[in-house]
Design an enzyme around this catalytic site. Structure first.
Site, PDB file in Angstrom:
ATOM      1  CG  ASN A  36      -2.322   0.877   0.898  1.00  0.00           C
ATOM      2  OD1 ASN A  36      -2.806   0.528  -0.194  1.00  0.00           O
ATOM      3  ND2 ASN A  36      -2.416   1.788   0.886  1.00  0.00           N
ATOM      4  CB  ALA A  37       3.636   2.367   1.104  1.00  0.00           C
TER       5      ALA A  37
ATOM      6  CG  ASN B  93       0.359  -3.302   4.414  1.00  0.00           C
ATOM      7  OD1 ASN B  93       1.191  -3.269   5.105  1.00  0.00           O
ATOM      8  ND2 ASN B  93      -0.398  -2.258   4.501  1.00  0.00           N
ATOM      9  CD  GLU B  94      -3.949  -1.403   6.805  1.00  0.00           C
ATOM     10  OE1 GLU B  94      -3.867  -0.604   5.941  1.00  0.00           O
ATOM     11  OE2 GLU B  94      -3.940  -0.208   7.408  1.00  0.00           O
TER      12      GLU B  94
ATOM     13  CD  GLU C  72       0.504   1.100   8.577  1.00  0.00           C
ATOM     14  OE1 GLU C  72      -0.375   1.707   8.210  1.00  0.00           O
ATOM     15  OE2 GLU C  72       0.952  -0.152   7.529  1.00  0.00           O
TER      16      GLU C  72
HETATM   17  C1  GAL Z   1      -2.330   2.983   5.951  1.00  0.00           C
HETATM   18  C2  GAL Z   1      -1.528   1.221   5.306  1.00  0.00           C
HETATM   19  C3  GAL Z   1       0.319   2.205   4.809  1.00  0.00           C
HETATM   20  C4  GAL Z   1      -0.510   3.850   4.579  1.00  0.00           C
HETATM   21  C5  GAL Z   1      -1.623   4.580   5.861  1.00  0.00           C
HETATM   22  C6  GAL Z   1      -2.013   5.654   4.993  1.00  0.00           C
HETATM   23  O1  GAL Z   1      -3.612   1.381   5.961  1.00  0.00           O
HETATM   24  O2  GAL Z   1      -0.683   0.628   5.981  1.00  0.00           O
HETATM   25  O3  GAL Z   1       0.423   1.363   4.030  1.00  0.00           O
HETATM   26  O4  GAL Z   1      -1.060   3.772   2.689  1.00  0.00           O
HETATM   27  O5  GAL Z   1      -2.544   3.591   5.722  1.00  0.00           O
HETATM   28  O6  GAL Z   1      -0.924   6.347   4.786  1.00  0.00           O
END
Ligand code: GAL
Length: 947
Positions: A129-130, A188-189, A279
């Site tokens: 994602n990121a 990831n998520e 996160e």
């Molecule tokens: C999270 C994700 C991250 C980034 C973040 C928002 O959901 O895991 O990679 O996208 O949101 O900056």
């Protein structure tokens, strides 16, 4: 080794300090360690550790020499770990080809993390994602059969190849092999439409590749998705964690926003592992184009105090990873188009140009506390003191072994401003007390009671503990409170100690074994306490701001300087590596009698506090050259009918593996022909009848992209390309552009040439894993000429070489298919002597025009002076400026994209001691004026990571 002479007891303390504070900061490889965990915390070699990590994206800082700077700043800011995504797209220009050299040298990155003394949470995806293009998926993956993020065979083979390359690099840096990687995150998520076999397979692959540290996962959105438990059954991970972004991303309304997405208390995802904030929000994406200052305020110190401390005490979390610690730059075509522009500053604690902010100070206060006060690593909820004021609430945890209590005292008022007083009826491990506290609106404090603070016994304090340490036979403690608030600290002694107030106004009274100190937090008070049956204690009682002027490295405490990178004690001499933004004090608490700073001796005197005091100069001012001597050249010869496109790729595919049906034949998707990033040109030929009325185009560019069309060299106009939202419903008409054909432009029986320049703003992510949305193609989606049934034969041209990288150093995301890019106009060596001279980049007609200039720099080698390129004047609308420094695409400037005017030129790409070449490629649909362009300093300190 000097340690041979140290006693076994001292060695044990040293080992404990090193283990809890992160791996030893050293270039040398240490021995292998074991990572275990229980419901309270992670453990390294059986010792509990609170993981305080910050996220860093090496791919957003294309200057490996600066990685050290960021990582040292993390460490100095109280972090003991760094969380690292690894971006598949960044390393792989085509199937089976991977690059891990230069700016992609992740082995070096992991060495730097070890060197800085940071544990690593490694997150190689495959999906990350990121806000990065494709969410980390390379664009070529669009042409691979099967759903992404599933067990489909095509995708499986592709992601296994990626993991097969990245995992072994991570594996050799695991703490179990003497490195510092302590956790490996799978996916990831991964939340919607999940395929548990896929989760299981990623982990089997990681294990087969040598990963033996615990595997984690970051569940999204407060467990809102259908799978609420990744801790048991197929695909389960050992360390399930949860992501929380309680402040949302409303950077346009920072002052009025307070937790719209919940309290942000991380759920316990498993009974057998610690509560893991995988996160936790520490900044924001700027989806509203409000500017990152708003994001920084939205997630500023007030938010950090309230939400982070709440998560610690109400949630009982002991593993934190803050997203982002340092955001960086979406250079090249790294941005995912829907949520990001060039800057990925994120409003983080450390800015894009590596400057420390007041958020950094707050991280430091909290991180030092977590590092120093070790009983916090193992706590259970207990009944704590009640408050007599409903506006002031408490939540309490206690360490079951030591009894140490941690009381979260919060102001329940959601508005900032007001201060409330309350009295806590507090049964501490050392007796019952009536304790007055003062708390501001939105404030939260963690107060400690019943704590063996070094050789002291802290009964309780209404100041917060920032840190304490033992050095030179005495204890030092830094305590703090908000400016002007009352503080009380009670310490226990067997007999009356001698209290000497060295600085500030502090009163003391001794009765029944308790020494009670009363004071107001203002400036910095110093109290030396001796006797009373304990070793001496120097108490440093400061405001929040004054507490933040302290730095700790191992057993050295330093006050003053803008940063302390490291402290090395040899004999009587302490050597510091520091940054100084201005002239001022440097005060060192420790055993040393002589001071060396950045390699130079500094005259220092002893103080009544038992410290060494010296003064340091600030940086010399830096003057930057004006950018005046530009040369310019118009391009887009592709638009002209006679242009030679004989080397271009014929675009004649009638089918595609990309699961989107084109509007017309043939398939014109850019990825179908291997052109994945940046602009792409099309030239279509047909035999005219003279009755044509309109060119009907359709293109998908990603959000905020446009495309421009010419017919027989005549500019037809531009249109907006399709965007992500279209992908949900598979819009058959995603980015329409209909252009009337002027009468007489086409001659019956003659060949006509339609030329189209399509921007590619980057590739969609696959956040919801539901619809292969990352496979939404880029480029032309359909093309027809009304009033004609003649077939159009198409050719396509994108980045020179396509997936066969012609510029491996800068990599696949650096350049696209503008004529100038293909001809090397962005490169330093290009000879532009025949170009027209101009004093400043200026207005132009529709199409593409380049500007080039050079500038020489001679920046002081003992200073760190980040430089940015600033565009003045009005933000241009309808125009895009690609910024190339020495051939590196450092961003895209346009009022259509975002509010950004300053573009970071990181040292490494920028030569601070030589000539630099700047090239701007301006694509405009309507003609536009550019404001003045200048170089600006984005900071200036004496010091820097090189020292
Ligand atoms: C999270 C994700 C991250 C980034 C973040 C928002 O959901 O895991 O990679 O996208 O949101 O900056």
């Amino acid at each position: 080794m000097r340690t041979r002479r140290l006693s076994a007891a001292f060695l044990a303390i040293l080992l404990a300090v090193l283990t809890l504070g992160g791996p030893p900061a050293s270039a040398a490889r240490s021995r292998a360690h074991e990572v275990t965990y229980d419901r309270y915390s992670l453990k390294i070699d059986g010792r509990r550790v609170v993981v305080q990590a910050a996220e860093f994206h090496y791919f957003r800082l294309p200057s490996p020499a600066l990685w050290r700077d960021v990582l040292e700043k993390f460490k100095a800011g109280g972090f003991n770990a760094v969380s690292l995504y690894f971006d598949w797209a960044y390393h792989s220009p085509k199937p089976g080809v991977y690059d891990f050299t230069g700016v992609r040298d992740v082995d070096r990155l992991l060495r730097e993390a070890e060197r800085a003394g940071l544990y690593v949470i490694a997150r190689p995806g495959p999906y990350i994602n990121a806000e990065t293009t494709g969410g980390g998926f390379p664009a070529w993956l669009k042409t691979v059969e099967g759903r992404g993020r599933s067990s489909d065979p095509g995708y499986t083979a592709a992601y296994r190849d990626w993991l097969g390359h990245i995992d072994p690099i991570i594996a050799r840096h695991q703490i179990t092999r003497g490195g510092s990687v302590i956790v490996y995150q799978a996916e990831n998520e991964y939340a919607v439409n999940t395929d548990r076999q896929y989760m299981a397979d990623i982990q089997s692959k990681a294990r087969a590749d040598g990963i033996d540290v615990p595997i984690s996962h970051n569940q999204c959105c407060d467990n809102a998705s259908w799978t609420t438990d990744w801790s048991s059954g197929l695909g389960a991970v050992q360390l399930p964690g949860v992501d929380d972004y309680p402040q949302s991303f409303d950077c346009a309304n920072p002052a009025s926003t307070w937790g719209p997405w919940g309290e942000g208390v991380t759920e316990r995802a498993s009974q057998g592992s610690p509560v893991f904030a995988a996160e936790y929000q520490a900044g924001a994406i700027d989806t509203l184009n409000a500017g990152y200052a708003g994001c920084r305020e939205l997630t500023g110190p007030a938010y950090m105090r309230f939400f982070y401390k709440n998560n610690l005490i109400t949630g009982g979390a002991t593993m934190f990873s803050y997203y982002m610690g340092y955001g960086g730059t979406n250079w090249g075509w790294l941005a995912q188009p829907n949520d990001a522009y060039t800057s990925y500053d994120y409003g983080a604690a450390i800015t894009e140009t590596r400057q420390l902010t007041d958020k950094y100070d707050e991280f430091k206060r909290q991180g030092y506390f977590l590092r120093a006060v070790t009983p916090i690593a193992e706590t259970d909820p207990v009944t704590g003191p009640a408050s007599d004021n409903p506006a002031v609430t408490t939540v309490t945890r206690a360490n079951p072994g030591t009894g140490t209590q941690f009381v979260l005292v919060r102001h329940a008022d959601r508005a900032a401003g007001s201060t409330d007083a309350a009295t806590l009826a507090w049964t501490t491990p050392d007796g019952g007390y009536s304790v007055p506290v003062q708390v501001r609106g939105r404030e939260a404090k963690v107060l400690v009671a019943g704590y063996d603070l070094g050789g002291q016994r802290l009964v309780y304090s209404t100041s917060e503990i920032m840190t304490h340490l033992t050095t030179g036979g005495r204890d030092l403690a830094v305590l703090y409170g908000s400016d002007g608030s009352a503080g009380r600290t009670v310490l226990r002694y067997s007999s009356a100690p001698v209290v000497k107030v060295l600085d500030g106004a502090v009163t003391s009274a001794y009765a029944s074994g308790d020494l009670t100190l009363n004071y107001t937090h203002t400036g910095l008070a110093r109290v030396l306490i001796t006797g009373g049956g304990r070793r001496p204690l120097l108490l440093l009682l400061g405001t929040e701001a004054r507490a933040a002027t302290f730095w700790q490295a191992g057993s050295v405490l330093v006050r003053g300087t803008s940063l302390l990178r490291s402290a090395d004690v040899r004999g009587d001499t302490v050597s510091l590596r520091v940054d100084s933004a201005r002239a001022g004090d440097v005060e060192v608490f420790g055993t040393a009698r002589a001071l060396v700073v950045n390699g130079e001796k500094v005259a220092a005197t002893s103080t009544p506090s038992g410290s060494l005091l010296g003064s340091l100069p600030g940086p010399r001012p830096v003057r930057l050259p004006a950018l005046t001597r530009w040369r310019t050249m118009a391009e887009a010869p592709e638009a002209v009918p006679g242009f030679d496109d004989s080397t271009w790729t014929v675009a004649d595919h009638t089918t595609t593996a990309i699961p989107y049906a084109p509007k017309t034949q043939p398939v014109l998707f850019a990825e179908e022909y291997g052109f994945d990033y940046g602009n792409v040109w099309y030239r279509g030929r047909f035999t005219a009848t003279g009755t044509e009325t309109q060119v009907a185009l359709n293109a998908i560019t990603g959000r905020r992209g446009t495309y421009l069309a010419w017919l027989n060299g005549h500019y037809l106009g531009s249109a907006a390309g399709g965007t992500q939202a279209d992908s949900d419903t598979r819009n058959p008409d995603p980015g329409p552009g209909n252009f009337a054909i002027p009468a007489g432009l086409l001659k019956p029986g003659e060949q006509a040439v339609l030329a189209v320049l399509v921007q590619n703003m980057g590739h969609n992510d696959d956040w919801t894993a539901d619809d292969n949305r990352f496979k939404q193609p880029r480029g032309l989606f359909g093309a027809a000429v009304s009033g004609s049934s003649a077939a159009i034969s198409w050719k396509i041209q994108g980045a020179r070489g396509g997936r066969e990288l012609v510029d491996p150093a800068r990599g696949p995301l650096n350049t696209g298919g503008l004529y100038g890019e293909r001809a090397g106009w962005h490169l330093p060596g290009y000879r532009d002597g025949s170009w027209q001279e101009t004093s400043t980049p200026s207005a132009q007609t529709p199409g593409v025009r380049w500007y080039r200039t050079t500038f020489g720099l001679n920046l002081p080698g003992d200073q760190d002076t980040p430089i940015a390129l600033r565009f003045g004047g009005e933000l241009p609308v309808g125009a895009r400026v690609l910024v190339f420094l020495n051939g590196w695409n450092l961003g895209q400037y346009s009022g259509d994209l975002g509010p950004q005017r300053d573009f970071s030129l990181p040292e490494g790409v920028l030569d601070p001691l030589g000539d630099n070449t700047l090239a701007l490629a301006v694509t405009t649909a309507t003609g536009t004026a550019l404001g003045p362009v200048s170089l600006v300093t984005a900071g200036n300190v004496r010091g820097g990571a090189r020292k």
